[in-house]
Write an enzyme that holds these catalytic residues in place. Structure first.
Site, PDB file in Angstrom:
ATOM      1  N   TYR A  61       0.819  -1.220   0.000  1.00 18.77           N
ATOM      2  CA  TYR A  61       0.000   0.000   0.000  1.00 18.77           C
ATOM      3  C   TYR A  61       0.849   1.265   0.000  1.00 18.77           C
ATOM      4  CZ  TYR A  61      -3.872  -3.055   1.398  1.00 18.77           C
ATOM      5  OH  TYR A  61      -4.811  -4.051   1.449  1.00 18.77           O
ATOM      6  N   LYS A  74       3.667 -15.331   2.387  1.00 10.95           N
ATOM      7  CA  LYS A  74       3.612 -16.051   1.097  1.00 10.95           C
ATOM      8  C   LYS A  74       5.064 -16.275   0.680  1.00 10.95           C
ATOM      9  CE  LYS A  74       1.222 -17.571  -2.493  1.00 10.95           C
ATOM     10  NZ  LYS A  74       0.527 -18.874  -2.418  1.00 10.95           N
ATOM     11  N   ASP A 122      -5.549  -7.208   5.775  1.00 12.77           N
ATOM     12  CA  ASP A 122      -6.752  -6.528   5.306  1.00 12.77           C
ATOM     13  C   ASP A 122      -7.797  -7.568   4.904  1.00 12.77           C
ATOM     14  OD1 ASP A 122      -8.499  -4.688   4.311  1.00 12.77           O
ATOM     15  OD2 ASP A 122      -7.192  -3.903   2.742  1.00 12.77           O
ATOM     16  N   ASP A 167     -11.209  -9.146   7.416  1.00 11.98           N
ATOM     17  CA  ASP A 167     -12.600  -9.032   6.975  1.00 11.98           C
ATOM     18  C   ASP A 167     -13.252 -10.415   6.914  1.00 11.98           C
ATOM     19  OD1 ASP A 167     -12.386  -6.312   6.744  1.00 11.98           O
ATOM     20  OD2 ASP A 167     -13.398  -6.232   4.807  1.00 11.98           O
TER      21      ASP A 167
END
Ligand code: NAD
Length: 362
Positions: free
Chosen positions: A148, A198, A254, A258
């Protein structure tokens, strides 16, 4: 103790900034404040405008006076920002910029999102009740780095094709900072930490994994497990009971947080904390939901997410685990007793739900 605590007759008064914001923000923070007041702790409250309310009152969603109040406080209880009347404003003046501005100004890099299924709410979860019942975890998401915040843009390749790019990176210090919060939290909970990355394809994740692995030598009481993010997403719905504390980067956090929130039931039940250090000084506590303009002013909002955010404030910024547990137990007892706002299938108003939690606290 935070340097900003004041001393009154030998007792240390902690200051809580209340930034209620827009829509249902003032309705839900009012109930959380009632609960904090009922605990009879040495707390002082200072309110300030934020979001659309601040734009209309002072011309900016995060006026300097509000930032001062937030900086001075031992902790911040935040409602929600967002007002449809501000949709046409330039981005820098939109209410949502206030929360981004607060995170940046206060250096809040650690986002804690607990996901717990309260007894009686099994049918509100997207999972089967017997699976949903296992959920009791905290997802710890890094807030200030990752893809980001890396270099980003558009470019044209040699063959004339346009492409977009966003550079993902973490440095060792950034990983160490968030992993410290993860290990410390795991130590105080069940002693297990899942680090999500990852590393099979990303160098950023390989560095993340190397740093977290090296740190684990300093936390012999914590069992560390590494898991790839795709597997973690699958395990979260297959067997959520295996997770207690998950630490991960901004992008993966993120998405996973959720996912976890919907596994745990209504959006009106989920609190969060944003911290700048493990100690929690100046932490910001808010429900994960927004200003819900569709139900604002109607007394339909569930205040539990904000009340549970106040419990997190007590735990992380005021170091008062006993008071935090009292508040969480009161919410649980109110729900077991049948208290339900409309999002949970009931008819209680926001303040009646607050009454039910207060009654269970006594
Ligand atoms: P929202 O979370 O405000 O609402 C989504 C849905 O959930 C709505 O139907 C709403 O009625 C319901 N809901 C939310 N909180 C509830 C509660 N406590 N009790 C019962 N029902 C509840 O999300 P949205 O509609 O996408 O966004 C509305 C505004 O909030 C937008 O301006 C958005 O930018 C803003 N927002 C702010 C924050 C924040 O302040 N941190 C977070 C998310 C969204």
């Amino acid at each position: 103790m935070a340097a900003n605590s004041s001393s009154l007759n030998g007792t240390h008064v902690k200051t809580i900034a209340i930034l209620a914001g827009d829509g249902i923000g003032p309705e839900v923070t009012a109930q959380a404040r009632r609960v904090l007041e009922a605990l009879n702790l040495d707390l002082a409250f200072e309110e300030a405008v934020v979001g659309g309310a601040a734009f209309f009152a002072a011309g900016h969603p995060l006026p300097p006076e509000t930032l001062d109040v937030a900086r001075r406080a031992d902790a911040i209880l935040f409602g929600a920002v967002g007002d449809p009347r501000c949709d046409a404003l330039e981005r820098a003046l939109r209410p949502e910029q206030a929360i981004l501005g607060l995170r940046a100004a206060l250096g809040l890099f650690a986002n804690l999102r607990p996901a717990t299924l309260f007894p009686g709410l099994e049918n509100a979860s997207a999972l089967r009740p017997e699976v949903a019942r296992q959920i009791d975890m905290v997802i710890l998401r890094e807030l200030n780095g990752d893809v980001y915040f890396g270099e980003k843009g558009f470019r044209t390749a040699a063959n004339g094709t346009r492409e977009g790019f966003d550079i993902m990176s973490y440095n060792e210090a950034e990983v160490r900072r968030i992993a410290t919060v993860g290990f410390e939290m795991a130590k105080r909970r069940k002693g297990t930490l899942h680090s999500i990355d990852k590393a099979n394809v990303l160098e950023t994740s390989q560095l993340w994994r190397d740093v977290v692995t090296a740190m684990s030598a300093d936390y012999p009481e914590v069992t560390l497990t590494h898991m790839y993010v795709d597997n973690a997403a699958m395990q979260l719905v297959r067997n959520p009971g295996q997770f207690d504390v998950m630490v991960t980067g901004n992008l993966f956090g993120d998405i996973l947080s959720d996912q976890a929130s919907m596994c745990a039931g209504s959006i009106g039940m989920l609190p969060s904390a944003s911290l700048r250090a493990w100690s929690g000084d100046n932490g910001l506590y808010e429900p994960i939901h927004g200003s819900a303009p569709d139900i604002a002013g109607q007394g339909k909002a569930n205040p539990c997410a904000t009340i549970l955010s106040a419990a997190m404030l007590l735990r992380h910024s005021l170091d008062d685990e006993a008071a935090a547990k009292r508040v969480e137990a009161a919410v649980s007892a109110a729900l077991i007793g049948g208290a339900r706002t409309p999002d949970l299938g009931g008819t209680m108003t926001t303040s009646e739900m607050g009454d039910a939690v207060l009654a269970a606290l006594m």
